[in-house]
Scaffold this active site. Structure first.
Site, PDB file in Angstrom:
ATOM      1  N   HIS A 139      38.584  37.521  31.419  1.00 54.54           N
ATOM      2  CA  HIS A 139      39.338  38.423  32.284  1.00 54.54           C
ATOM      3  C   HIS A 139      38.538  39.721  32.425  1.00 54.54           C
ATOM      4  O   HIS A 139      38.182  40.340  31.410  1.00 54.54           O
ATOM      5  CB  HIS A 139      40.682  38.796  31.652  1.00 54.54           C
ATOM      6  CG  HIS A 139      41.665  37.683  31.507  1.00 54.54           C
ATOM      7  ND1 HIS A 139      42.732  37.521  32.358  1.00 54.54           N
ATOM      8  CD2 HIS A 139      41.782  36.701  30.580  1.00 54.54           C
ATOM      9  CE1 HIS A 139      43.460  36.483  31.966  1.00 54.54           C
ATOM     10  NE2 HIS A 139      42.906  35.970  30.884  1.00 54.54           N
ATOM     11  N   HIS A 193      37.930  31.389  30.163  1.00 57.06           N
ATOM     12  CA  HIS A 193      37.781  32.355  31.247  1.00 57.06           C
ATOM     13  C   HIS A 193      37.728  33.752  30.656  1.00 57.06           C
ATOM     14  O   HIS A 193      38.396  34.059  29.672  1.00 57.06           O
ATOM     15  CB  HIS A 193      38.927  32.251  32.251  1.00 57.06           C
ATOM     16  CG  HIS A 193      40.289  32.158  31.632  1.00 57.06           C
ATOM     17  ND1 HIS A 193      40.767  31.001  31.065  1.00 57.06           N
ATOM     18  CD2 HIS A 193      41.266  33.081  31.487  1.00 57.06           C
ATOM     19  CE1 HIS A 193      41.989  31.213  30.595  1.00 57.06           C
ATOM     20  NE2 HIS A 193      42.309  32.467  30.836  1.00 57.06           N
ATOM     21  N   ARG A 252      39.790  36.189  41.995  1.00 54.57           N
ATOM     22  CA  ARG A 252      40.823  37.172  41.645  1.00 54.57           C
ATOM     23  C   ARG A 252      42.020  36.478  41.008  1.00 54.57           C
ATOM     24  O   ARG A 252      42.457  35.409  41.465  1.00 54.57           O
ATOM     25  CB  ARG A 252      41.263  37.957  42.887  1.00 54.57           C
ATOM     26  CG  ARG A 252      40.116  38.780  43.436  1.00 54.57           C
ATOM     27  CD  ARG A 252      40.524  39.842  44.418  1.00 54.57           C
ATOM     28  NE  ARG A 252      39.331  40.387  45.047  1.00 54.57           N
ATOM     29  CZ  ARG A 252      38.538  41.312  44.507  1.00 54.57           C
ATOM     30  NH1 ARG A 252      38.839  41.826  43.326  1.00 54.57           N
ATOM     31  NH2 ARG A 252      37.452  41.733  45.134  1.00 54.57           N
ATOM     32  N   ASP A 253      42.541  37.111  39.938  1.00 56.07           N
ATOM     33  CA  ASP A 253      43.710  36.576  39.246  1.00 56.07           C
ATOM     34  C   ASP A 253      44.921  36.643  40.178  1.00 56.07           C
ATOM     35  O   ASP A 253      45.146  37.629  40.876  1.00 56.07           O
ATOM     36  CB  ASP A 253      43.968  37.380  37.968  1.00 56.07           C
ATOM     37  CG  ASP A 253      44.913  36.660  37.015  1.00 56.07           C
ATOM     38  OD1 ASP A 253      44.453  36.250  35.931  1.00 56.07           O
ATOM     39  OD2 ASP A 253      46.109  36.510  37.347  1.00 56.07           O
ATOM     40  N   ILE A 254      45.728  35.589  40.153  1.00 55.57           N
ATOM     41  CA  ILE A 254      46.888  35.492  41.039  1.00 55.57           C
ATOM     42  C   ILE A 254      48.005  36.455  40.624  1.00 55.57           C
ATOM     43  O   ILE A 254      48.877  36.785  41.428  1.00 55.57           O
ATOM     44  CB  ILE A 254      47.392  34.032  41.061  1.00 55.57           C
ATOM     45  CG1 ILE A 254      48.183  33.737  42.330  1.00 55.57           C
ATOM     46  CG2 ILE A 254      48.195  33.688  39.817  1.00 55.57           C
ATOM     47  CD1 ILE A 254      48.416  32.246  42.552  1.00 55.57           C
ATOM     48  N   ASN A 312      41.232  35.116  25.970  1.00 53.71           N
ATOM     49  CA  ASN A 312      42.346  34.723  25.114  1.00 53.71           C
ATOM     50  C   ASN A 312      42.098  33.321  24.564  1.00 53.71           C
ATOM     51  O   ASN A 312      41.554  32.468  25.267  1.00 53.71           O
ATOM     52  CB  ASN A 312      43.651  34.733  25.915  1.00 53.71           C
ATOM     53  CG  ASN A 312      44.003  36.111  26.427  1.00 53.71           C
ATOM     54  OD1 ASN A 312      43.781  37.108  25.764  1.00 53.71           O
ATOM     55  ND2 ASN A 312      44.543  36.178  27.642  1.00 53.71           N
ATOM     56  N   GLU A 372      46.896  30.564  28.429  1.00 52.80           N
ATOM     57  CA  GLU A 372      47.775  29.699  29.217  1.00 52.80           C
ATOM     58  C   GLU A 372      47.009  28.578  29.913  1.00 52.80           C
ATOM     59  O   GLU A 372      47.564  27.507  30.132  1.00 52.80           O
ATOM     60  CB  GLU A 372      48.518  30.528  30.281  1.00 52.80           C
ATOM     61  CG  GLU A 372      49.492  31.529  29.681  1.00 52.80           C
ATOM     62  CD  GLU A 372      50.168  32.390  30.730  1.00 52.80           C
ATOM     63  OE1 GLU A 372      49.764  32.314  31.912  1.00 52.80           O
ATOM     64  OE2 GLU A 372      51.086  33.138  30.361  1.00 52.80           O
ATOM     65  N   VAL A 373      45.771  28.849  30.288  1.00 56.23           N
ATOM     66  CA  VAL A 373      44.958  27.846  30.982  1.00 56.23           C
ATOM     67  C   VAL A 373      43.823  27.444  30.046  1.00 56.23           C
ATOM     68  O   VAL A 373      43.025  28.298  29.623  1.00 56.23           O
ATOM     69  CB  VAL A 373      44.403  28.388  32.311  1.00 56.23           C
ATOM     70  CG1 VAL A 373      43.550  27.327  32.997  1.00 56.23           C
ATOM     71  CG2 VAL A 373      45.536  28.842  33.228  1.00 56.23           C
TER      72      VAL A 373
HETATM   73  P1  AMP Z   1      45.215  33.160  30.062  1.00 58.27           P
HETATM   74  O1  AMP Z   1      46.617  33.559  29.708  1.00 58.27           O
HETATM   75  O2  AMP Z   1      44.166  33.973  29.348  1.00 58.27           O
HETATM   76  O3  AMP Z   1      44.982  31.674  29.932  1.00 58.27           O
HETATM   77  O4  AMP Z   1      45.021  33.552  31.578  1.00 58.27           O
HETATM   78  C1  AMP Z   1      45.302  32.688  32.642  1.00 58.27           C
HETATM   79  C2  AMP Z   1      45.267  33.527  33.890  1.00 58.27           C
HETATM   80  O5  AMP Z   1      45.126  32.670  35.000  1.00 58.27           O
HETATM   81  C3  AMP Z   1      46.520  34.367  34.111  1.00 58.27           C
HETATM   82  O6  AMP Z   1      46.156  35.743  34.187  1.00 58.27           O
HETATM   83  C4  AMP Z   1      47.063  33.835  35.442  1.00 58.27           C
HETATM   84  O7  AMP Z   1      47.641  34.844  36.233  1.00 58.27           O
HETATM   85  C5  AMP Z   1      45.819  33.249  36.079  1.00 58.27           C
HETATM   86  N1  AMP Z   1      46.059  32.197  37.039  1.00 58.27           N
HETATM   87  C6  AMP Z   1      46.843  31.103  36.898  1.00 58.27           C
HETATM   88  N2  AMP Z   1      46.793  30.338  37.988  1.00 58.27           N
HETATM   89  C7  AMP Z   1      45.955  30.959  38.863  1.00 58.27           C
HETATM   90  C8  AMP Z   1      45.489  30.665  40.182  1.00 58.27           C
HETATM   91  N3  AMP Z   1      45.869  29.572  40.845  1.00 58.27           N
HETATM   92  N4  AMP Z   1      44.628  31.536  40.763  1.00 58.27           N
HETATM   93  C9  AMP Z   1      44.227  32.642  40.111  1.00 58.27           C
HETATM   94  N5  AMP Z   1      44.626  32.965  38.863  1.00 58.27           N
HETATM   95  C10 AMP Z   1      45.481  32.139  38.242  1.00 58.27           C
END
Ligand code: AMP
Length: 114
Positions: A102, A100, A29-31, A87, A95-96
């Site tokens: 969503h 992934h 689950r997304d945080i 993304n 961001e990561v």
């Molecule tokens: P993106 O902007 O597509 O890279 O999405 C990165 C997602 O990772 C965002 O929706 C964040 O809320 C989620 N996220 C970041 N850190 C964590 C974490 N530790 N556990 C779960 N989700 C995370």
């Protein structure tokens, strides 16, 4: 060994609410959920961005999609509908840097996205 937050989740170095795991993918689950259901489906193999997906990854990426669809059914959002998003890079809102998918649902989505 990568230091992305998702690599640490795969290695169980930081906690996550895992909803599915097998030898190829992990779903948790997304945080910062953007809907009643917001699950991230990630490959265990480190692939930084959608631009790094190559032919060898076709089965893996397909497995990410079928995993997301199965979770949508289990979450009870499949019939009403949901959104699957990957993304890519800064203008895509990534961001990561570990790919992934969503899975977001449980509310009405708007289009176009912001
Ligand atoms: P993106 O902007 O597509 O890279 O999405 C990165 C997602 O990772 C965002 O929706 C964040 O809320 C989620 N996220 C970041 N850190 C964590 C974490 N530790 N556990 C779960 N989700 C995370």
């Amino acid at each position: 060994m990568s230091d992305t937050i998702f690599a640490k989740i795969i290695r169980k170095e930081i906690p996550a609410e895992i909803v599915y795991e097998d030898e190829q993918v992990l779903a948790f689950r997304d945080i910062n959920p953007q809907g009643p259901t917001h699950v991230l489906v990630i490959p265990k193999e480190e692939i930084a961005t959608a631009n790094d997906i190559i032919g060898d990854h076709e089965q893996l990426v397909g497995h990410m999609v079928t995993t997301a669809v199965q979770i949508a059914k289990e979450e009870g959002i499949a019939d009403d509908g949901y959104r699957l998003v990957m993304n890519c890079n800064p203008e895509g809102g990534q961001e990561v840097y570990h790919i992934h998918l969503h899975l977001i649902g449980g509310r009405q989505m708007e289009w176009p996205p912001g």
